[in-house]
Design a protein around this motif. Structure first.
Motif, PDB file in Angstrom:
ATOM      1  N   ASP A 174      -0.005   3.987   9.602  1.00 50.60           N
ATOM      2  CA  ASP A 174      -0.008   4.527  10.949  1.00 50.60           C
ATOM      3  C   ASP A 174       1.380   4.877  11.478  1.00 50.60           C
ATOM      4  O   ASP A 174       1.511   5.485  12.534  1.00 50.60           O
ATOM      5  N   LEU A 175       2.432   4.491  10.760  1.00 51.22           N
ATOM      6  CA  LEU A 175       3.780   4.791  11.238  1.00 51.22           C
ATOM      7  C   LEU A 175       4.101   6.265  11.024  1.00 51.22           C
ATOM      8  O   LEU A 175       3.760   6.841  10.001  1.00 51.22           O
ATOM      9  N   SER A 176       4.760   6.869  11.984  1.00 45.87           N
ATOM     10  CA  SER A 176       5.187   8.259  11.857  1.00 45.87           C
ATOM     11  C   SER A 176       6.598   8.273  11.304  1.00 45.87           C
ATOM     12  O   SER A 176       7.560   7.988  12.017  1.00 45.87           O
ATOM     13  N   ILE A 177       6.727   8.597  10.027  1.00 46.10           N
ATOM     14  CA  ILE A 177       8.022   8.563   9.366  1.00 46.10           C
ATOM     15  C   ILE A 177       8.173   9.788   8.474  1.00 46.10           C
ATOM     16  O   ILE A 177       7.283  10.630   8.385  1.00 46.10           O
ATOM     17  N   SER A 178       9.318   9.873   7.820  1.00 44.13           N
ATOM     18  CA  SER A 178       9.572  10.925   6.836  1.00 44.13           C
ATOM     19  C   SER A 178       9.481  10.317   5.445  1.00 44.13           C
ATOM     20  O   SER A 178       9.893   9.180   5.223  1.00 44.13           O
ATOM     21  N   LEU A 179       8.949  11.101   4.504  1.00 47.02           N
ATOM     22  CA  LEU A 179       8.767  10.629   3.137  1.00 47.02           C
ATOM     23  C   LEU A 179       9.475  11.558   2.170  1.00 47.02           C
ATOM     24  O   LEU A 179       9.499  12.782   2.369  1.00 47.02           O
ATOM     25  N   SER A 180      10.040  10.977   1.109  1.00 51.77           N
ATOM     26  CA  SER A 180      10.636  11.753   0.023  1.00 51.77           C
ATOM     27  C   SER A 180      10.251  11.104  -1.296  1.00 51.77           C
ATOM     28  O   SER A 180      10.311   9.875  -1.430  1.00 51.77           O
ATOM     29  N   LEU A 181       9.881  11.939  -2.266  1.00 57.77           N
ATOM     30  CA  LEU A 181       9.458  11.446  -3.572  1.00 57.77           C
ATOM     31  C   LEU A 181      10.254  12.197  -4.644  1.00 57.77           C
ATOM     32  O   LEU A 181      10.226  13.427  -4.702  1.00 57.77           O
ATOM     33  N   PRO A 182      11.005  11.454  -5.504  1.00 56.69           N
ATOM     34  CA  PRO A 182      11.875  12.123  -6.480  1.00 56.69           C
ATOM     35  C   PRO A 182      11.134  12.493  -7.765  1.00 56.69           C
ATOM     36  O   PRO A 182      10.125  11.894  -8.136  1.00 56.69           O
ATOM     37  N   LEU A 183      11.687  13.509  -8.440  1.00 60.87           N
ATOM     38  CA  LEU A 183      11.197  13.922  -9.759  1.00 60.87           C
ATOM     39  C   LEU A 183      12.380  14.475 -10.538  1.00 60.87           C
ATOM     40  O   LEU A 183      13.088  15.368 -10.062  1.00 60.87           O
ATOM     41  N   GLU A 184      12.608  13.936 -11.751  1.00 64.00           N
ATOM     42  CA  GLU A 184      13.690  14.429 -12.607  1.00 64.00           C
ATOM     43  C   GLU A 184      13.132  15.452 -13.583  1.00 64.00           C
ATOM     44  O   GLU A 184      12.157  15.192 -14.284  1.00 64.00           O
ATOM     45  N   VAL A 185      13.727  16.623 -13.600  1.00 64.48           N
ATOM     46  CA  VAL A 185      13.261  17.698 -14.486  1.00 64.48           C
ATOM     47  C   VAL A 185      14.459  18.313 -15.198  1.00 64.48           C
ATOM     48  O   VAL A 185      15.611  18.106 -14.816  1.00 64.48           O
ATOM     49  N   GLU A 186      14.170  19.087 -16.234  1.00 60.95           N
ATOM     50  CA  GLU A 186      15.174  19.849 -16.952  1.00 60.95           C
ATOM     51  C   GLU A 186      14.939  21.329 -16.719  1.00 60.95           C
ATOM     52  O   GLU A 186      13.802  21.768 -16.524  1.00 60.95           O
ATOM     53  N   TYR A 187      16.033  22.090 -16.761  1.00 60.05           N
ATOM     54  CA  TYR A 187      15.926  23.513 -16.493  1.00 60.05           C
ATOM     55  C   TYR A 187      15.014  24.205 -17.512  1.00 60.05           C
ATOM     56  O   TYR A 187      14.285  25.138 -17.175  1.00 60.05           O
ATOM     57  N   GLN A 188      15.035  23.752 -18.739  1.00 60.03           N
ATOM     58  CA  GLN A 188      14.234  24.377 -19.786  1.00 60.03           C
ATOM     59  C   GLN A 188      12.786  23.888 -19.787  1.00 60.03           C
ATOM     60  O   GLN A 188      11.989  24.325 -20.617  1.00 60.03           O
ATOM     61  N   ASP A 189      12.442  22.996 -18.854  1.00 64.07           N
ATOM     62  CA  ASP A 189      11.084  22.460 -18.784  1.00 64.07           C
ATOM     63  C   ASP A 189      10.115  23.570 -18.366  1.00 64.07           C
ATOM     64  O   ASP A 189      10.283  24.213 -17.328  1.00 64.07           O
ATOM     65  N   LYS A 190       9.086  23.797 -19.181  1.00 66.79           N
ATOM     66  CA  LYS A 190       8.116  24.863 -18.913  1.00 66.79           C
ATOM     67  C   LYS A 190       6.813  24.324 -18.326  1.00 66.79           C
ATOM     68  O   LYS A 190       5.846  25.078 -18.154  1.00 66.79           O
ATOM     69  N   ASN A 191       6.758  23.036 -18.017  1.00 66.10           N
ATOM     70  CA  ASN A 191       5.531  22.460 -17.457  1.00 66.10           C
ATOM     71  C   ASN A 191       5.346  22.907 -16.005  1.00 66.10           C
ATOM     72  O   ASN A 191       6.288  23.324 -15.338  1.00 66.10           O
ATOM     73  N   THR A 192       4.111  22.796 -15.543  1.00 62.47           N
ATOM     74  CA  THR A 192       3.771  23.151 -14.173  1.00 62.47           C
ATOM     75  C   THR A 192       3.739  21.893 -13.312  1.00 62.47           C
ATOM     76  O   THR A 192       3.007  20.951 -13.608  1.00 62.47           O
ATOM     77  N   TYR A 193       4.554  21.888 -12.262  1.00 60.50           N
ATOM     78  CA  TYR A 193       4.618  20.747 -11.356  1.00 60.50           C
ATOM     79  C   TYR A 193       4.196  21.180  -9.951  1.00 60.50           C
ATOM     80  O   TYR A 193       4.393  22.337  -9.552  1.00 60.50           O
ATOM     81  N   SER A 194       3.640  20.254  -9.208  1.00 62.93           N
ATOM     82  CA  SER A 194       3.279  20.523  -7.817  1.00 62.93           C
ATOM     83  C   SER A 194       3.407  19.239  -7.012  1.00 62.93           C
ATOM     84  O   SER A 194       3.224  18.139  -7.524  1.00 62.93           O
ATOM     85  N   CYS A 195       3.749  19.411  -5.746  1.00 59.54           N
ATOM     86  CA  CYS A 195       3.859  18.293  -4.820  1.00 59.54           C
ATOM     87  C   CYS A 195       2.747  18.433  -3.785  1.00 59.54           C
ATOM     88  O   CYS A 195       2.593  19.497  -3.168  1.00 59.54           O
ATOM     89  N   VAL A 196       1.963  17.365  -3.610  1.00 58.27           N
ATOM     90  CA  VAL A 196       0.765  17.418  -2.770  1.00 58.27           C
ATOM     91  C   VAL A 196       0.868  16.374  -1.656  1.00 58.27           C
ATOM     92  O   VAL A 196       1.136  15.204  -1.920  1.00 58.27           O
ATOM     93  N   LEU A 197       0.645  16.823  -0.435  1.00 58.03           N
ATOM     94  CA  LEU A 197       0.531  15.929   0.716  1.00 58.03           C
ATOM     95  C   LEU A 197      -0.917  15.963   1.178  1.00 58.03           C
ATOM     96  O   LEU A 197      -1.464  17.043   1.421  1.00 58.03           O
ATOM     97  N   ASN A 198      -1.540  14.804   1.286  1.00 59.16           N
ATOM     98  CA  ASN A 198      -2.957  14.811   1.666  1.00 59.16           C
ATOM     99  C   ASN A 198      -3.316  13.612   2.531  1.00 59.16           C
ATOM    100  O   ASN A 198      -2.648  12.577   2.530  1.00 59.16           O
ATOM    101  N   ASN A 199      -4.372  13.805   3.305  1.00 62.08           N
ATOM    102  CA  ASN A 199      -5.059  12.728   4.006  1.00 62.08           C
ATOM    103  C   ASN A 199      -6.534  12.845   3.650  1.00 62.08           C
ATOM    104  O   ASN A 199      -6.895  13.704   2.834  1.00 62.08           O
ATOM    105  N   PRO A 200      -7.412  12.027   4.182  1.00 57.77           N
ATOM    106  CA  PRO A 200      -8.818  12.070   3.746  1.00 57.77           C
ATOM    107  C   PRO A 200      -9.548  13.378   3.988  1.00 57.77           C
ATOM    108  O   PRO A 200     -10.615  13.596   3.409  1.00 57.77           O
ATOM    109  N   ILE A 201      -9.014  14.286   4.831  1.00 55.59           N
ATOM    110  CA  ILE A 201      -9.784  15.497   5.139  1.00 55.59           C
ATOM    111  C   ILE A 201      -9.058  16.796   4.817  1.00 55.59           C
ATOM    112  O   ILE A 201      -9.663  17.869   4.896  1.00 55.59           O
TER     113      ILE A 201
END
Length: 277
Positions: A174-201
């Motif tokens: 219930d707290l109103s705060i800011s969130l940050s989530l780290p991810l280490e990647v390489e420039y040559q990385d060809k994988n698909t990444y996505s960052c998702v923010l969700n609540n129940p609806i």
């Protein structure tokens, strides 16, 4: 036989009471309208929250009375009742979250309970780079720490996905705060990444384009190569210039020597030569 009938009636009453009083969960997004549906057959009243604050009541003659100035006035002008006794709340706010109870004003029996959850609008996650600056080490400049961030959120989960696979996540209540989530990647990385923010609806998704995020830092190698090329060119130009100066000085010195010899030969008197003979 009589005992069996009474036992069946007892079970029926239990099932009826549990069915009527079961808590019904309702979820909406902030700003939307919501209706808590019931079908009344008696005079009823609606109460809100742990303190059972009276919000509205409806009489047998369908006369509705609102007490929306209660609860700090948060519901003022936003409540409606129809003939069924269903309660509508317009322009919902996160502070409207809580339990809403319907009670018979004659029997004081609790008829229905609704648990309303009002969720705020989700912001779009943004990416920021937290990586070392350009250096002579190509190994350091090939990896980057990316942060997926959202601001002023509550009751949400922030997650990194690689394709459809969950990599990591963080949640806040219930707290109103800011969130940050780290991810280490390489420039040559060809994988698909996505960052998702969700609540129940609802949810908000931002897909990662590594080449855009790392465009300035991934050019470190080429930048360093360019600097080395410029320095080499400058050194080369300086060397050629020095060599030209040396050659010019050498030629000038030889020319002066030749002129000096010729001058001495011209200035010698022939009679002096005869006398010497």
């Amino acid at each position: 036989m009589i005992h069996l009938i009474f036992f069946q009636l007892y079970l029926w009453c239990l099932v009826g009471v549990s069915g009527v009083n079961a808590v019904k969960s309702v979820s909406v997004t902030e700003g939307d309208s919501v209706t808590l549906h019931i079908q009344r057959d008696d005079e009823i009243e609606w109460r809100f929250g742990q303190n059972n604050i009276l919000l509205a009541e409806i009489k047998q003659n369908n006369k509705s009375t609102f007490y929306d100035g209660s609860a700090g006035g948060r519901f003022r002008g936003r409540l409606k009742l129809d003939q069924t006794g269903s309660l509508s709340i317009t322009n919902t706010s996160t502070t409207d979250s809580g339990d809403y109870k319907v009670t018979s004003t004659k029997t004081r029996i609790l008829l229905s309970t609704f648990s309303l959850s009002v969720y705020g609008h989700l912001p779009v996650p943004v990416f920021t780079r937290d990586s070392p600056q350009c250096s002579s080490s190509s190994e350091r400049s090939s990896k980057y720490l990316l942060l997926c961030s959202v601001f002023n959120v509550s009751r949400v989960t922030l997650s990194w996905y690689k394709g459809n696979s969950l990599l990591s996540s963080i949640s806040v209540s219930d707290l109103s705060i800011s969130l940050s989530l780290p991810l280490e990647v390489e420039y040559q990385d060809k994988n698909t990444y996505s960052c998702v923010l969700n609540n129940p609806i609802s949810n908000q998704t931002t897909h990662l384009d590594i080449t855009q995020i790392c465009s300035d830092c991934c050019s470190c190698g080429s930048a360093e190569a360019g600097i080395r090329f410029v320095l080499s060119a400058l050194v080369g130009v300086a060397g050629v210039t020095i060599l030209a100066i040396l050659v010019h000085g050498f030629r000038t010195r030889n020319l002066h020597q030749k002129k000096s010899v010729q001058t001495r030969a011209t200035d010698t008197d022939p009679s002096d030569v005869d006398v010497l003979e």
